[in-house]
Design a protein around this motif. Structure first.
Motif, mmCIF file in Angstrom:
data_model
loop_
_atom_site.group_PDB
_atom_site.id
_atom_site.type_symbol
_atom_site.label_atom_id
_atom_site.label_comp_id
_atom_site.label_asym_id
_atom_site.label_seq_id
_atom_site.Cartn_x
_atom_site.Cartn_y
_atom_site.Cartn_z
ATOM 1 N N GLY A 29 0.793 -1.234 0.000
ATOM 2 C CA GLY A 29 0.000 0.000 0.000
ATOM 3 C C GLY A 29 0.817 1.271 0.000
ATOM 4 N N MET A 30 2.133 1.164 -0.196
ATOM 5 C CA MET A 30 3.001 2.352 -0.213
ATOM 6 C C MET A 30 3.284 2.747 -1.657
ATOM 7 N N ALA A 31 2.668 3.820 -2.104
ATOM 8 C CA ALA A 31 2.727 4.200 -3.511
ATOM 9 C C ALA A 31 4.020 4.925 -3.865
ATOM 10 N N LYS A 32 4.406 4.764 -5.121
ATOM 11 C CA LYS A 32 5.510 5.502 -5.719
ATOM 12 C C LYS A 32 4.916 6.694 -6.486
ATOM 13 N N PRO A 33 5.750 7.561 -7.038
ATOM 14 C CA PRO A 33 5.202 8.750 -7.712
ATOM 15 C C PRO A 33 4.146 8.438 -8.768
ATOM 16 N N GLU A 34 4.342 7.337 -9.505
ATOM 17 C CA GLU A 34 3.379 7.002 -10.546
ATOM 18 C C GLU A 34 2.004 6.674 -9.976
ATOM 19 N N GLY A 35 1.952 6.221 -8.714
ATOM 20 C CA GLY A 35 0.665 5.974 -8.083
ATOM 21 C C GLY A 35 -0.104 7.263 -7.844
ATOM 22 N N TYR A 36 0.595 8.276 -7.353
ATOM 23 C CA TYR A 36 -0.048 9.567 -7.113
ATOM 24 C C TYR A 36 -0.388 10.269 -8.417
ATOM 25 N N ARG A 37 0.457 10.081 -9.425
ATOM 26 C CA ARG A 37 0.146 10.676 -10.732
ATOM 27 C C ARG A 37 -1.054 9.990 -11.377
ATOM 28 N N LYS A 38 -1.219 8.704 -11.114
ATOM 29 C CA LYS A 38 -2.425 8.025 -11.588
ATOM 30 C C LYS A 38 -3.651 8.583 -10.873
ATOM 31 N N ALA A 39 -3.541 8.797 -9.566
ATOM 32 C CA ALA A 39 -4.663 9.355 -8.811
ATOM 33 C C ALA A 39 -5.038 10.730 -9.358
ATOM 34 N N ILE A 40 -4.037 11.540 -9.694
ATOM 35 C CA ILE A 40 -4.304 12.857 -10.287
ATOM 36 C C ILE A 40 -5.051 12.696 -11.608
ATOM 37 N N ARG A 41 -4.588 11.767 -12.427
ATOM 38 C CA ARG A 41 -5.235 11.545 -13.728
ATOM 39 C C ARG A 41 -6.698 11.171 -13.549
ATOM 40 N N LEU A 42 -6.974 10.309 -12.592
ATOM 41 C CA LEU A 42 -8.352 9.860 -12.382
ATOM 42 C C LEU A 42 -9.221 10.973 -11.795
ATOM 43 N N MET A 43 -8.652 11.777 -10.899
ATOM 44 C CA MET A 43 -9.426 12.898 -10.351
ATOM 45 C C MET A 43 -9.730 13.934 -11.428
ATOM 46 N N ARG A 44 -8.763 14.202 -12.300
ATOM 47 C CA ARG A 44 -9.013 15.144 -13.395
ATOM 48 C C ARG A 44 -10.072 14.596 -14.360
ATOM 49 N N LEU A 45 -10.022 13.307 -14.588
ATOM 50 C CA LEU A 45 -11.029 12.678 -15.448
ATOM 51 C C LEU A 45 -12.414 12.807 -14.821
ATOM 52 N N VAL A 57 14.816 4.933 -2.828
ATOM 53 C CA VAL A 57 15.617 5.833 -3.662
ATOM 54 C C VAL A 57 14.960 6.045 -5.017
ATOM 55 N N GLN A 58 14.431 4.971 -5.614
ATOM 56 C CA GLN A 58 13.815 5.093 -6.938
ATOM 57 C C GLN A 58 12.655 6.077 -6.918
ATOM 58 N N ALA A 59 11.849 6.016 -5.859
ATOM 59 C CA ALA A 59 10.715 6.933 -5.756
ATOM 60 C C ALA A 59 11.193 8.377 -5.642
ATOM 61 N N GLU A 60 12.230 8.592 -4.874
ATOM 62 C CA GLU A 60 12.761 9.947 -4.732
ATOM 63 C C GLU A 60 13.331 10.444 -6.057
ATOM 64 N N GLU A 61 13.994 9.545 -6.782
ATOM 65 C CA GLU A 61 14.561 9.934 -8.078
ATOM 66 C C GLU A 61 13.476 10.335 -9.074
ATOM 67 N N ARG A 62 12.287 9.744 -8.927
ATOM 68 C CA ARG A 62 11.199 10.051 -9.861
ATOM 69 C C ARG A 62 10.270 11.150 -9.346
ATOM 70 N N GLY A 63 10.663 11.823 -8.267
ATOM 71 C CA GLY A 63 9.904 12.991 -7.819
ATOM 72 C C GLY A 63 8.761 12.674 -6.871
ATOM 73 N N GLN A 64 9.034 11.919 -5.815
ATOM 74 C CA GLN A 64 7.977 11.526 -4.879
ATOM 75 C C GLN A 64 7.303 12.738 -4.230
ATOM 76 N N ALA A 65 8.102 13.659 -3.691
ATOM 77 C CA ALA A 65 7.531 14.813 -3.002
ATOM 78 C C ALA A 65 6.683 15.662 -3.949
ATOM 79 N N GLU A 66 7.197 15.861 -5.160
ATOM 80 C CA GLU A 66 6.459 16.658 -6.139
ATOM 81 C C GLU A 66 5.142 16.000 -6.510
ATOM 82 N N ALA A 67 5.153 14.666 -6.651
ATOM 83 C CA ALA A 67 3.933 13.948 -7.015
ATOM 84 C C ALA A 67 2.884 14.048 -5.916
ATOM 85 N N ILE A 68 3.321 13.935 -4.674
ATOM 86 C CA ILE A 68 2.393 14.051 -3.543
ATOM 87 C C ILE A 68 1.821 15.469 -3.478
ATOM 88 N N ALA A 69 2.688 16.456 -3.634
ATOM 89 C CA ALA A 69 2.230 17.844 -3.587
ATOM 90 C C ALA A 69 1.209 18.127 -4.686
#
Length: 317
Positions: free
Chosen positions: A129-145, A166-178
């Protein structure tokens, strides 16, 4: 086989004895009926008394119980014609956050939530249940839809926090959550969130900046896990119970602080003892809040949501 928590040991012993007596009764021994009824009454009384006085650390253990209902269980019981939607259209599919469209009590909705998975294989697949940036970006996509097609959004929160690798941080975890939090505050459709288990850190807030936030009686919701807090404050993870008390992470505390809007009662012994009853109770709560929000103007919904969270930071909490 039921899984018991540490503080439930006296209850476990009673229920084990009840199971033995039931086997004897099924074998034709009718002389133990009175003893069986007495033990069943005692076990029920002890269960109720135990759960009526849980401390913050015990509630944390209940919130993490492996048998609590998961996102898939809520969808199966509450959402009709569910169509899952995958991928962030940028990097990958993240199974820690899942979502899709369906009908809730006859109303078309978008439902999004954390999925921890069951069993070793399921938990690994869903990354606990611990999402990576792509999980939050998917949530954004669905909310916008959902915003585009005027669909109310329901989110179900159950995560220890965002994935800290580390991989999540490299892909912008904080930015995705924000950006997920910003999206929650920006959409112009009703947004109702339910904390159904753990509500940990920004990983939870990313889906829970909603018009209405409801929370199960034995769920938790905090800026950091008790273990993480203890490690930072005292350099001693064993002091997690002390941290749990200090964090004020229980539903009763958060209702008093006006962080959540409603506490949904769980079956005696927690949602894991009677998942169907817990899911039904949550369904009633979600339906009540959605009905209250659906008729409101889009601009008013967004403004009320933003004001709700701004006031939390300016009220001296």
């Amino acid at each position: 086989m039921r899984s018991y928590l540490e503080f439930e040991k006296p209850i476990a012993e009673l229920e084990a004895k009840i199971a033995e007596l039931r086997q004897l009764a099924d074998g034709g021994n009718t002389d133990i009926t009175e003893d069986l009824e007495r033990l069943e009454a005692k076990a029920a009384q002890q269960l109720q008394a135990t759960y009526a006085r849980l401390n913050a650390w015990q509630k944390t253990q209940v919130a993490r119980h492996q048998d609590r209902p998961h996102f898939a269980d809520y969808v199966a019981a509450l959402i009709e014609d569910y169509v899952p939607l995958a991928g962030d259209r940028n990097f990958a599919e993240d199974s820690a956050i899942t979502g899709g469209m369906g009908r809730f009590r006859g109303r078309a909705v978008m439902v999004i939530g954390h999925e921890k998975g069951r069993g070793i294989e399921g938990r690994v697949k869903h990354n606990f249940g611990m999402a990576k940036p792509e999980g939050y970006r998917k949530a954004i996509r669905l909310m916008r839809l959902a915003d585009r097609f005027r669909l109310p959004v329901i989110t179900l929160v159950d995560t220890a926090g965002a994935y800290p690798g580390v991989q999540a941080e490299e892909r912008g975890q904080a930015e995705a959550i924000a950006r997920a939090i910003d999206c929650c505050l920006d959409i112009r459709v009703p947004l109702v969130s339910a904390v159904v288990g753990e509500g940990g850190s920004g990983g939870a807030v990313a889906l829970a900046a909603a018009n209405r936030v409801v929370m199960f009686e034995h769920a938790i919701y905090s800026v950091i896990s008790p273990e993480g807090c203890a490690a930072i404050l005292w350099n001693d993870g064993s002091r997690a119970p002390d941290a749990a008390e200090a964090l004020r992470l229980t539903a009763d505390d958060l209702l008093k602080l006006k962080v959540v809007d409603e506490v949904v009662k769980e079956p005696v012994g927690g949602a894991h003892r009677n998942p169907a009853q817990a899911i039904a109770a949550l369904g009633e709560s979600l339906d009540r809040h959605l009905r209250d929000l659906v008729g409101q103007e889009p601009g008013a919904l967004r403004e009320a949501r933003r004001r709700k969270f701004l006031e939390m930071g300016s009220s001296g909490l």
